[in-house]
Design an enzyme around this catalytic site. Sequence first.
Site: not given
Length: 160
Positions: A77-79, A115-116, A130
């Site tokens: 739902l992120c733009h 969010m970024e 990793d």
Amino acid sequence: MNSKKLTHLDDSGQARMVDVGNKPDTERMAVARGEVHLQASTLELIREGLLKKGDVLGVAQIAGILGAKKTAELIPLCHPIVMNHIAVKVELADDLPGVRITATARATGKTGVEMEALTAVSVAALTVYDMVKAVEKNARIENIHLVEKHGGLSGDVHNE
């Protein structure tokens, strides 16, 4: 209890993307941080450049930048937004021991860049994990959080 409504739910409780069309463009900035806790011996291998997969800090930095750019593809739902700047700092932290990651995201737009920044830290941390997993089976990704954000109608946030 918080009296504000969750913005990603419509009136019937279904998930939705928020309509930001009427919001003004503003300068947005967010800083996020996280840690990868390691054994001191693994930290020393990173410091000496002795891991088979190569430059852990450099690869994690680039992975974090790429992660920030791909946030809208990963979080449903992120733009999608155009980033003005994303900086990812990946550094050895003897006090953990481990690696500390800080991401700063900037954009001019209708929605924030929290969010970024958080995705940048998460992807960088996963990359460290990793790259060390062959020698470190107990690595722990911890404390990923928003440190601060500026811009937008909801105002500034300072978590540290």
